[in-house]
Each structure stands twice: as structure tokens, then as C-alpha cells.
Scaffold this motif. Structure first.
Motif: not given
Length: 558
Positions: A410-430
Motif C-alpha cells: 500500500k505504501n509502496g504504490i506511492i513510493s514507486s513514484g509512478v503517481h508523480i510521473l502520471l500526474v505530471h503527464i495528466f496536466f502536461l497533456l491537458g
């Protein structure tokens, strides 16, 4: 912890976070040699060719006409699309592909009338990939009363290949596709010794890297498709398009790398923090894998910047910071106040936080200018959650006590860093940028948690394999064996592979059907998961020879 790339340096992961300052000793130590520490501009200036007239308009026009003219010959159209995708040139023909597959979907929506396993499997896979739901019941005709596939099908090698490929697009509860995967894999392995070299190579690559879980941009150049489509006139045109397209894309990607190298050098973070990983090319590979559309050049460059900070902050938490310092840094990210924060942090953390603060504000401003939405609160929230997850892990491993497997993951899903990457993608794509979708993003939906689960577990499988003798590697495998003392390592690793398979099924459901998000974003999520095995398939020297070879071929070979 997050998005690790170990091929550039030996493993530095300590079992216990230091409890007293050791930074002066660490920073005064000579830097670790880094074979990937390249001067991009020096190495590329000779390779970077001037834009030439590599126009493939004629061949593209020929292929488009051919695909529009297939008429009732559905197999020909399906084979053409399969070849386009495997050669990584399907983006040139999106309108024609969508028209053809939509027609196929409407025409065969009531019942699929073909009895050929090859055509049925290819039809199933291509339509599912396009977002048209296909029931797995189309394969019932190939099974017996016990719901097992007819052994006589084993003589149809192309049918077996495509049945295996189709099974990779399964979602939870589709037992017949699980049976299809098991059956086709068994047959293909048995048939390998009876195939000629080209066929055997293609089958071996299919089993190791099925198309749906692979990135065609890395494999298009060496795809063994001649024995499948070599006798078709249209295939020559496709190969010509692919050849010219590869050269153009290589030029584009080289220019992007030069931009990233220039940014990283001018940032000076590697000089200020000598321990920091100096791997701009590797960070860029995540961006290149996730955002494959040639038109997203600026987005790839921008995305590489926060990826670099995931690695650097990971090193601070994983290797260098004391628990007290890590707590201060996490609190600073939570407050997000540059004035108050700078007084409380150690010097090396001040530098890192300043870069994080400035970069996040810079990206937020660019997103607001382009898409009219200020993502600063969302981006701050993701960085805060990442640091908190890192801190939880630091405390776990610092105390020498492992959590339960469920708590770790549960904690590792966050510490993987994937959400950082995908959240940035989400906003950069718009694209699909609505209040509802922003709220969904904040909750780490399956479109994010599924690839994060895949990454975390793949990473831990690699760590468990490399560090198994230590008995305290802090991996999911270790936590699972602690929860189940009767488990051997093989049993635990088998459970992890099953969990990865389940995460893929969840990701398939999110990306192929019913998604709230734009296709470009869901494709980025899929591509991230596809990139994971390349990033974590280590050899005995803790290197990634497969990735190194593919990267060199993609970016430097002519």
C-alpha cells in the motif's frame, strides 16, 4: 525506492538509515564512476543529421489506399494493421485504422462467424486494443466440453501465436483467456525445436515480450515479420515507411536529449550534490516510453525534469539522510513555504528543496498558460505524499522491522513514484482536464495504482533476486515470507507474479474500457507498465544489457 535504475552504479541500498550525520564524509568521497555519464552534445554533434527529405508520403498513400480497399477481406486488413503496429508506424494511419476496426466491430457485433483461430484471435486483440469490447466467448468454439482448447489446434502455429497475444488483453474473471494463455504458451514452447530459425526467433520473442505488454518503438527495427507478411506487396511499402520514419524520429529524440542535457548541466544540481545520480538519458527513457507521439516533444522534455527529482529525492531518503533530517524535509515539502523552510534544513536539502519548489512552480505556470488550469495544489500534494511514503519506508528499515506485505505494498504504490510521473503527464497533456478528473487523480485511481503495483513488484523481484542472501532487503517478497513462515522463496515469488498478472488485468480494464480519462493519458499509463520489465531485468552484474542494447539501437545506430 522509486523508479530505480541500477545499471549506472553498484547497489547502495543500506539496511538501516544512518542515525547520525555522515554527510561530510559522503560528500567528500570521490564520485562513483558512471558509464552512462555522457556528454550528449559531444557524442551527438557528429551523429545529429540535418533534416533531410525523408518523405514517405508516396508509400504512406499507397498503404492508406490499400487499407481502404480491403472490402470484405477482413483478414488482410487485420494483418496490415498488425504489421503497422509492430513496425511502430500505426500513428500515420489512425483514421484508416479506426474506420476499418469500427466497421469490423459493427459488422460482427452480433456474432463472429469465422472459424479460423488465427483470424479470430487477431480480430479479438486488435478490436480490444482499439477500445471495442469483444467477448471472450468467441473462443468457445475452439474448446471441448471440459472447456479446454482442442489439442488439434496445436498444428496452427500462427493461430497459437495470436491466441497467446490475445490472452494478454484479459480482464478479471475471463477464465477462458487464462486457459488460452496457458494452452498456447505450452504448445509454442513445445514447437520451438521444430521451427525454422526465423519462426523460432519470432515465437521466442513473443513468449518473452507479448505485443500488448511491449513497446514497439524498441523492437520495430528488429521485428522478424518477413515470414508472416513478406509475400504481400503492401508489406514492402510499410517497411519503407518504417525505415524513413525511424530516421526522422531518431533526429527528433536526439534533439530532445540535447535539450535535457543542457537543462541538467545548467541546473548544476549534480555539482551541488555530488552524490546525486547523473543519468539524464535514463530519466528521458521514461518520458520517451510514456509519450510516444512525435508531436509531444515539449512534453517529453518537461516530464524528464520531475523524473530526475524523483531519483534525487529517493537517494536522499534511501542513502544519505538521517531520520531527523528526512522528517524535516518531509515537513518542508508539506508546508511548501520557501522562506520558513530554508532556515530549518541542512544545506544539501535546501538545494534540493529549492530546485523542487522552483521546478514545480515553473511547470504549473506552463500548464496554466497552455491549458488554463493551475495544477500547483495537485503537484504539491503528490510530492508531499511521495516524501511521506519515503519517510515511512526509512523508519521501517531504520528500525529493522518489516511491515506486513499488505501494508508494505500500500505504501509502496506511492513510493514507486509512478503517481508523480502520471500526474505530471495528466496536466502536461491537458486533455480531459476537468474538476472531476482532477479529483479522481488525487485519489490514486486504478489507472495509476495498477502500473505502480507492477513497477513496485517488478522492482522488488529484482531486489529479492540480487539481495536474497542478505535476508533483509525490505522487498515485498521478504514481507510476504515474514507473513507466511511456511513459504519458500519460489512460492513467494510465484505469488508476486500472480499479483503482477492481476494488476495487468486491472490496468487493461481501466485503459481499454470505461475510462474517464483521455486515450493519450491511458496510453501513457499502459506504456509505463510496458517499460517496467526493461528497467528491472538485471543480469548478474546488476546491469540491464537488454535496455542498453535497445537504447543504443533506438537513439544512435544508423
Amino acid at each position: 525506492m522509486a523508479l530505480h535504475l541500477k545499471l549506472c552504479q553498484p547497489p547502495l541500498k543500506p539496511q538501516i538509515v544512518p542515525t547520525n550525520p555522515q554527510l561530510s564524509q559522503t560528500f567528500n568521497s570521490p564520485p562513483i564512476p558512471n558509464k552512462w555519464n555522457i556528454n550528449v552534445e559531444e557524442q551527438m554533434c557528429s551523429a545529429l543529421i540535418k533534416p533531410r527529405d525523408l518523405s514517405s508520403k508516396y508509400h504512406t498513400k499507397v498503404v492508406k489506399h490499400e487499407l481502404r480497399s480491403v472490402g470484405e477481406n477482413s483478414l488482410k486488413g487485420l494483418c496490415m494493421i498488425d504489421a503497422m503496429q509492430r513496425l511502430n508506424i500505426d500513428y500515420h494511419f489512425q483514421q484508416e485504422i479506426e474506420t476499418f476496426l469500427t466497421t469490423q466491430y459493427v459488422t460482427n457485433s452480433s456474432a463472429w462467424k469465422h472459424d479460423d483461430l488465427h483470424e479470430t484471435s487477431l480480430h479479438f486483440r486488435l478490436l480490444r486494443q482499439q477500445g471495442h469490447f469483444q467477448s471472450p466467448e468467441v473462443f468457445n468454439k475452439f474448446t471441448n466440453k471440459e472447456e479446454k482448447f482442442n489439442p488439434k489446434l496445436s498444428e496452427n502455429i500462427n493461430g497459437m501465436i495470436n491466441l497467446f497475444e490475445a490472452s494478454q488483453l484479459s480482464i478479471a474473471g475471463e477464465d477462458i483467456l487464462d486457459e488460452a494463455e496457458e494452452f498456447s504458451m505450452k504448445i509454442l514452447k513445445e514447437k520451438l525445436i521444430h521451427l525454422n530459425n526465423h519462426e523460432a526467433m519470432f515465437v521466442r520473442r513473443t513468449l518473452e515480450n507479448p505485443f500488448h505488454k511491449n513497446l514497439s518503438m524498441f523492437t520495430a527495427r528488429n521485428n522478424c515479420l518477413g515470414h508472416l507478411y513478406g509475400t504481400n506487396a503492401w508489406f514492402d511499402s510499410l517497411k519503407e515507411v518504417a525505415k524513413l520514419d525511424f530516421s526522422l524520429l531518431q533526429c527528433l529524440h536526439q534533439r530532445e536529449i540535447v535539450q535535457i542535457s543542457k537543462w541538467w548541466r545548467e541546473l548544476g544540481l549534480n555539482n551541488e550534490l555530488p552524490y546525486a545520480r547523473n543519468q539524464p538519458l535514463k530519466w528521458y527513457m521514461w518520458s520517451l516510453a510514456c509519450l510516444t507521439d512525435p508531436n509531444l516533444s515539449e512534453e517529453r522534455v518537461e516530464l524528464t525534469k520531475p523524473i530526475s527529482l524523483i531519483y534525487i529525492i529517493d537517494d536522499i531518503f534511501d542513502i544519505y539522510g538521517t531520520i531527523e533530517e528526512l522528517t524535516l524535509f518531509t515537513e518542508a515539502v508539506s508546508r511548501w513555504d520557501i522562506n520558513i523552510t530554508m532556515e530549518q534544513l541542512p544545506d544539501y536539502m535546501k538545494i534540493c528543496f529549492r530546485v523542487l519548489y522552483d521546478l514545480t512552480n515553473e511547470i504549473s505556470f506552463k500548464v496554466y498558460q497552455r491549458h488554463g488550469w493551475d495544477p500547483i495544489d495537485s503537484l504539491k500534494m503528490t510530492w508531499e505524499s511521495l516524501c511521506k511514503a519515503f519517510l515511512v519506508e526509512a523508519k521501517w528499515f531504520g528500525s529493522g522491522k518489516l511491515p506486513s506485505a499488505e501494508e508494505y505494498l500500500k505504501n509502496g504504490i506511492i513510493s514507486s513514484g509512478v503517481h508523480i510521473l502520471l500526474v505530471h503527464i495528466f496536466f502536461l497533456l491537458g486533455k480531459g482536464l476537468t474538476k472531476e478528473n482532477v479529483e479522481r487523480i488525487h485519489k490514486i485511481p486504478p489507472i495509476i495504482s495498477s502500473p505502480a503495483t507492477i513497477l513496485r513488484l517488478w522492482d522488488d523481484l529484482g531486489n529479492a533476486e540480487d539481495e536474497n542472501q542478505d535476508g533483509n532487503d525490505g522487498s515485498y517478497v521478504s514481507c510476504l515470507m515474514m507473513d507466511h513462515p511456511d513459504y519458500c522463496t519460489k512460492r513467494a515469488r510465484d505469488d508476486v507474479m500472480n499479483k503482477i498478472s492481476d494488476a495487468w488485468k486491472n490496468l487493461n480494464q481501466e485503459c481499454l474500457f470505461y475510462s474517464h480519462f483521455h486515450k493519450t493519458f491511458t496510453k501513457a499509463s499502459l506504456n509505463l507498465a510496458r517499460m517496467v520489465p526493461l528497467m528491472y531485468s538485471y543480469d548478474d552484474n546488476n546491469s540491464l544489457p537488454g535496455l542498453e542494447g535497445l537504447l543504443h539501437s533506438l537513439l544512435f545506430e544508423k
